[in-house]
Design a protein around this motif. Structure first.
Motif, PDB file in Angstrom:
ATOM      1  N   TRP A 158     -40.530  28.082  77.893  1.00 27.94           N
ATOM      2  CA  TRP A 158     -41.583  27.631  78.799  1.00 27.94           C
ATOM      3  C   TRP A 158     -41.476  26.116  78.923  1.00 27.94           C
ATOM      4  O   TRP A 158     -41.257  25.421  77.945  1.00 27.94           O
ATOM      5  CB  TRP A 158     -42.955  27.998  78.248  1.00 27.94           C
ATOM      6  N   LEU A 177     -40.944  28.994  83.765  1.00 27.14           N
ATOM      7  CA  LEU A 177     -40.329  29.881  82.790  1.00 27.14           C
ATOM      8  C   LEU A 177     -38.822  29.918  83.014  1.00 27.14           C
ATOM      9  O   LEU A 177     -38.350  30.266  84.104  1.00 27.14           O
ATOM     10  CB  LEU A 177     -40.903  31.293  82.900  1.00 27.14           C
ATOM     11  N   ALA A 211     -39.565  30.961  74.165  1.00 27.58           N
ATOM     12  CA  ALA A 211     -40.090  32.232  74.646  1.00 27.58           C
ATOM     13  C   ALA A 211     -39.612  33.349  73.724  1.00 27.58           C
ATOM     14  O   ALA A 211     -38.496  33.306  73.209  1.00 27.58           O
ATOM     15  CB  ALA A 211     -39.627  32.495  76.075  1.00 27.58           C
ATOM     16  N   GLY A 229     -35.141  32.399  76.481  1.00 23.45           N
ATOM     17  CA  GLY A 229     -35.542  31.326  77.370  1.00 23.45           C
ATOM     18  C   GLY A 229     -36.623  30.441  76.784  1.00 23.45           C
ATOM     19  O   GLY A 229     -36.832  30.380  75.568  1.00 23.45           O
ATOM     20  N   ARG A 284     -35.784  31.929  81.800  1.00 21.18           N
ATOM     21  CA  ARG A 284     -35.605  33.165  81.038  1.00 21.18           C
ATOM     22  C   ARG A 284     -34.406  33.953  81.532  1.00 21.18           C
ATOM     23  O   ARG A 284     -34.211  34.139  82.729  1.00 21.18           O
ATOM     24  CB  ARG A 284     -36.868  34.025  81.108  1.00 21.18           C
ATOM     25  N   ARG A 334     -33.272  37.644  80.102  1.00 17.80           N
ATOM     26  CA  ARG A 334     -33.712  38.631  79.120  1.00 17.80           C
ATOM     27  C   ARG A 334     -32.704  38.738  77.985  1.00 17.80           C
ATOM     28  O   ARG A 334     -31.523  38.963  78.202  1.00 17.80           O
ATOM     29  CB  ARG A 334     -33.874  39.992  79.780  1.00 17.80           C
ATOM     30  N   ASP A 351     -46.909  34.075  75.213  1.00 17.19           N
ATOM     31  CA  ASP A 351     -46.158  34.833  74.212  1.00 17.19           C
ATOM     32  C   ASP A 351     -47.043  35.001  72.985  1.00 17.19           C
ATOM     33  O   ASP A 351     -47.011  34.195  72.062  1.00 17.19           O
ATOM     34  CB  ASP A 351     -44.864  34.107  73.819  1.00 17.19           C
TER      35      ASP A 351
END
Length: 714
Positions: free
Chosen positions: A531, A549, A525, A529, A551, A553, A505
């Motif tokens: 990492w 990850l 992130a 989300g 996540r 969206r 990122d």
């Protein structure tokens, strides 16, 4: 809450022996309320605003006076009767201490004196000559003190109506007046001043001394012995000791409470507390010694204009006609930790869970006892802005990060060590043994401090601003996150980079957290989300280990929190959503929506069964993770910047940009609607109307009516 008035509530008075409360309003209505049922009955309607209600000491006579000039009395013998009509209007009605006389202030500049037990007869008129605002009897019932629009106080003999003394010195109307004893008096005025008066024994002019000068007009007043409470339109409440012999240079006053608008009522509560009510729709109960914060009573939706206090009970009347009755001896679910005058940016709880430290942009650090909100330490004067604070593992010292770098504060002797190291420090964290400290600043440097020597080692390498730094729990490693998009893991002993995590990122990696067992490192992130890296991979694996990850969206993540067992991670985002992830599978297990603005802080509670979230929408939410619903905790006036939970005391602490921190008793945060209904039923002394049960308990209409009927039959 008592519902019936449709206009502003102007007067309240208790009759606790009978379990009654009397109230009056701006539309001329006088009501009597049964406190055991919360039911009221309208007694009378004056043709103008009721300006005063007075109940005799034996509760045998109730008198109301109104703007239309009607003076009305209720007695067991006579029932309801009109005593007199004064076309100019009535300003105030007061009983003497023994109840044998009543003073009635009239807008024609006269005071009418009534006498008698049960049946009241006009005794005499006192020609004040100016609109009367205040009347007060001395303890023996032999003298009367009046305050009037012309700025004068006057002392009268009740035996013959003779004017004994005129108190001249105020420049605006005198609205409050009281006797300390037969020859010592106090007055308060719209000229912002409270005055002390000593009558001359030889009939000469009285002696005046200024007690206190408020910033604006005096709007509330209470005297107990030689202790005086005065409140003002500017919102402050002052406590003054009226000891003229002991104060040669003036009387000593202490600021004991503060409201956001006019103070409308003050009184002493027991020997050690006071109550105050404000135009800001808030009532407060405050220990006089200020060792614990005020209990704040909220609930009114409009300004409070009137109040009455008797024993453990406080009644408040508001602009919209609502009347509320408060039990002052029932502890509130939250306390305000008030004292900072700028935004609180960070919180820290000691390892025992007994103290919380607040760091604010007013340059101060304060330490509070969580259990009762008592202020234990205040550190001031070193820094202009404090961004972060941390307790040492042994709880004997604090570290702070601010405008001037790093500072260490001793909680044992109050001594200060200025370490510096940065021109603006943002983060501080102790290692597990309390032997080292890590700090980061705007200079892009990470520093590890040897606390025995006060020397530091600079760790360089990040190409952008470093946002976070944290020691691994129980380990000798630390992690840092930067807006260059990278996370680095360092050996605290060597200062070498153990792992450099790739720039997944590149815009922002602002949040960083280790799991409590030190097995997982999480970083936020950019678009939702987090990492995750396993510690085994970081410490003994590849130089650039591959992360997991988590996540969905969404929006930028601003908050991270692990549960105590290191099994779940919660993330809070700019879209106002809290997401809970399972670490073993990486699955999103819960999505908690409700906040209207970004989620800024998170903490697990109740052994992982609950989650606390703070938001820029100024609320704190206490989530039941089994049910997926939340209690909304309100009170902060601006965004919430941090939340922490003390497991040992079951207390939550929240901090806000409004300059306040709040403690919340989680043992009282019942999340089941059924249990909430039971708790409300146990706490209230009244049978709730069906419509109120539907509105506030969520019952259907039929169940609410049956519940009301059953309550009233008991």
């Amino acid at each position: 809450m008592l519902r019936g008035h449709r206009a502003v509530v102007t007067a309240l008075v208790f009759d606790l022996e009978a379990g009654l409360l009397y109230s009056a309003d701006g539309a001329g209505e006088v009501w009597r309320w049964d406190l055991s049922t919360a039911k009221g009955r309208r007694l009378h309607v004056h043709e103008g605003e009721v300006t005063s209600l007075a109940l005799s000491p034996d509760a045998g006579v109730l008198i109301s006076g109104s703007r239309d000039g009607e003076l009305r009395a209720w007695t067991p013998e006579e029932g309801s009767t009109t005593l007199a009509r004064y076309p100019e209007g009535i300003t105030t009605v007061v009983f003497s201490e023994g109840g044998e006389r009543v003073a009635v202030g009239v807008r024609d500049g006269k005071v009418r004196m009534y006498a008698g037990q049960g049946t009241l007869d006009l005794e005499r008129e006192l020609g004040v000559g100016s609109l009367v605002y205040a009347v007060a009897f001395d303890g023996a019932g032999e003298r009367l003190l009046t305050g009037s629009k012309d700025g004068r106080g006057r002392v009268w003999s009740l035996a013959d109506g003779e004017l004994l003394a005129t108190l001249e010195g105020h420049t605006l109307g005198v609205f409050y007046a009281a006797f300390i004893d037969a020859d010592e008096l106090v007055t308060a005025s719209d000229d912002n001043q409270v005055s002390y008066w000593k009558l001359a024994g030889d009939g000469g002019p009285p002696t005046r001394r200024l007690v206190v000068k408020h910033r604006r007009a005096v709007s509330a007043f209470a005297l107990r012995g030689r202790e005086l409470l005065s409140g003002s339109v500017s919102g402050e409440v002052l406590l003054t000791k009226l000891d003229p012999e002991g104060e040669r240079d003036g009387f000593a006053s202490t600021l004991v409470s503060k409201h956001g608008d006019d103070v409308r009522f003050v009184d002493f509560h027991g020997q050690e507390s006071l109550v105050s009510v404000g135009f800001d729709a808030i009532a407060q109960a405050q220990p006089v010694d200020l060792r614990a914060p005020a209990t704040v009573m909220r609930g009114h939706r409009s300004a409070i204009l009137s109040a009455a206090h008797s024993g453990r009970w406080l009644a408040t009347g508001a602009w919209d006609g609502a009347v509320r009755v408060w039990d002052l001896e029932q502890p509130g679910a939250d306390r305000v930790l008030d004292g900072h005058n700028a935004k609180i940016f960070d919180l820290a709880v000691d390892r025992a869970g007994e103290r919380v430290a607040t760091a604010a942009h007013d340059g101060t650090v304060r330490v509070w006892r969580i259990r009762d909100g008592a202020l234990l330490h205040e550190f001031d004067g070193i820094d202009r802005i404090v961004n972060a604070v941390a307790f040492s593992p042994d709880g004997r010292s604090l570290a702070s990060a601010g405008k001037l770098g790093v500072t260490l504060w001793s909680l044992e002797d109050g001594s200060v060590r200025e370490l510096g190291g940065h021109n603006q420090a943002w983060v501080v964290d102790f290692d597990a043994r309390g032997e080292r400290l890590v700090s980061v600043g705007s200079d892009r440097l990470v520093r590890i401090w040897d606390l025995a020597t006060g020397e530091s080692r600079a760790l360089s390498g990040h190409e952008g601003r470093v946002f976070e730094a944290a020691f691994r729990p129980g380990g000798a490693e630390l992690a840092t996150a930067s807006d260059d998009g990278s996370v680095r893991v360092w050996g605290a002993d060597s200062g070498d980079v153990i792992a450099r995590l790739p720039e997944y990122d590149p815009t922002v990696l602002a949040m960083l957290a280790w799991s409590p067992d030190g097995s997982v490192l999480a970083a936020s992130a950019q678009d939702g989300g987090a990492w995750l890296w396993g510690s085994a991979d970081l410490l003994w694996g590849a130089e650039q280990p591959t992360p997991t990850l988590l996540r969905e969206r969404g929006a930028r993540v601003r908050a991270l929190a692990f549960d105590a067992r290191s099994q779940r991670l919660a993330t809070g985002s700019d879209d106002g959503v809290v997401r809970v992830w399972a670490l073993d599978s990486g699955d999103l297990v819960q999505r908690l929506s409700g906040h209207a603005e970004p989620v800024s802080a998170l903490a697990f509670a109740d052994s992982g069964r609950a989650l606390v979230s703070g938001s820029w929408d100024s609320t704190v939410r206490f989530w039941d993770l089994d049910a997926g619903r939340a209690l909304i905790l309100t009170g902060h006036g601006e965004e919430v910047n941090d939340v922490v939970v003390s497991a040992s005391t079951r207390m939550l602490v929240s901090a806000s940009a409004d300059g306040s921190a709040r403690t919340w008793d989680l043992s009282r945060m019942e999340r089941s609607p059924e249990a909430l209904a039971q708790a409300l039923g146990a706490a209230t002394r009244a049978c709730l109307p069906a419509e109120q049960r539907v509105r506030e308990l969520g019952e259907d209409e039929q169940s609410a009516r049956l519940a009301q009927y059953g309550c009233e039959r008991e």
